[in-house]
Design an enzyme around this catalytic site. Sequence first.
Site, PDB file in Angstrom:
ATOM      1  N   HIS A   1      -2.195  -5.549  -3.403  1.00  0.00           N
ATOM      2  CA  HIS A   1      -3.083  -5.793  -2.269  1.00  0.00           C
ATOM      3  C   HIS A   1      -3.624  -4.458  -1.774  1.00  0.00           C
ATOM      4  O   HIS A   1      -3.050  -3.399  -2.038  1.00  0.00           O
ATOM      5  CB  HIS A   1      -2.324  -6.485  -1.144  1.00  0.00           C
ATOM      6  CG  HIS A   1      -1.993  -7.911  -1.432  1.00  0.00           C
ATOM      7  ND1 HIS A   1      -1.520  -8.770  -0.469  1.00  0.00           N
ATOM      8  CD2 HIS A   1      -2.055  -8.636  -2.567  1.00  0.00           C
ATOM      9  CE1 HIS A   1      -1.309  -9.953  -0.997  1.00  0.00           C
ATOM     10  NE2 HIS A   1      -1.613  -9.901  -2.274  1.00  0.00           N
TER      11      HIS A   1
ATOM     12  N   CYS B   1       2.876  -7.265   2.676  1.00  0.00           N
ATOM     13  CA  CYS B   1       2.298  -6.008   3.150  1.00  0.00           C
ATOM     14  C   CYS B   1       2.917  -5.573   4.471  1.00  0.00           C
ATOM     15  O   CYS B   1       3.171  -4.386   4.682  1.00  0.00           O
ATOM     16  CB  CYS B   1       0.788  -6.146   3.262  1.00  0.00           C
ATOM     17  SG  CYS B   1      -0.001  -6.369   1.644  1.00  0.00           S
TER      18      CYS B   1
ATOM     19  N   CYS C   1      -0.518  -9.776   4.987  1.00  0.00           N
ATOM     20  CA  CYS C   1       0.397 -10.858   4.612  1.00  0.00           C
ATOM     21  C   CYS C   1       1.846 -10.403   4.815  1.00  0.00           C
ATOM     22  O   CYS C   1       2.118  -9.259   5.176  1.00  0.00           O
ATOM     23  CB  CYS C   1       0.166 -11.244   3.157  1.00  0.00           C
ATOM     24  SG  CYS C   1       0.767 -10.015   1.966  1.00  0.00           S
TER      25      CYS C   1
ATOM     26  N   GLU D   1      -3.569  -3.046   1.122  1.00  0.00           N
ATOM     27  CA  GLU D   1      -2.619  -2.284   1.934  1.00  0.00           C
ATOM     28  C   GLU D   1      -1.579  -1.591   1.068  1.00  0.00           C
ATOM     29  O   GLU D   1      -1.222  -0.435   1.305  1.00  0.00           O
ATOM     30  CB  GLU D   1      -1.884  -3.206   2.919  1.00  0.00           C
ATOM     31  CG  GLU D   1      -2.789  -3.972   3.846  1.00  0.00           C
ATOM     32  CD  GLU D   1      -3.112  -5.367   3.331  1.00  0.00           C
ATOM     33  OE1 GLU D   1      -3.538  -5.505   2.155  1.00  0.00           O
ATOM     34  OE2 GLU D   1      -2.948  -6.317   4.090  1.00  0.00           O
TER      35      GLU D   1
END
Length: 172
Positions: free
Chosen positions: A52, A85, A82, A54
């Site tokens: 992701h 993360c 999420c 992040e």
Amino acid sequence: MSDEYWMRHALTLAENAWRQGEVPVGAVVVRAGQILGEGWNQPITLHDPSAHAEMQALRVAGATTDNYRLPGATLYVTLEPCLMCVGTMLHARVERVVFGAYDPKTGAAGSAFDLLQDPRHYHKVAAVQGGVLQAECAALLQAFFRERRAAASAAKQGVQQAPPPRQGSTGR
């Protein structure tokens, strides 16, 4: 520099994800006005479910500082983080999290879950700010998925107006 300035930078990174056929989410880690790391969604490209935006930005920030802990850092991301993360942000000791669009289904920074401020954690993020450039962040995501749906519809009809979506790219 303002939160809006850094969120615009994250939006530019999100466009990199779109160009790669990934859900357009971008992130940047900043401390004392300096970029420590940046990234965008790449789970399909890298065959890595943890890639992701992040996570990518935090990995680069850790390498840049030679430390997995990032005290005093702010993480800017175009979509509410999420669960995965958020857990990484807590372990990294990020001080602030600023995000653009809310994610009412899987957001873990106050929408579906509020893990960044949970009192059971050893580390607590000092500040969480959602909705920074929310309209622009949400519009980018909506345009991406609108384009994907149009391409899928055209493919079903035998007319290819745009490249079809990449396999396995249904979510972030």
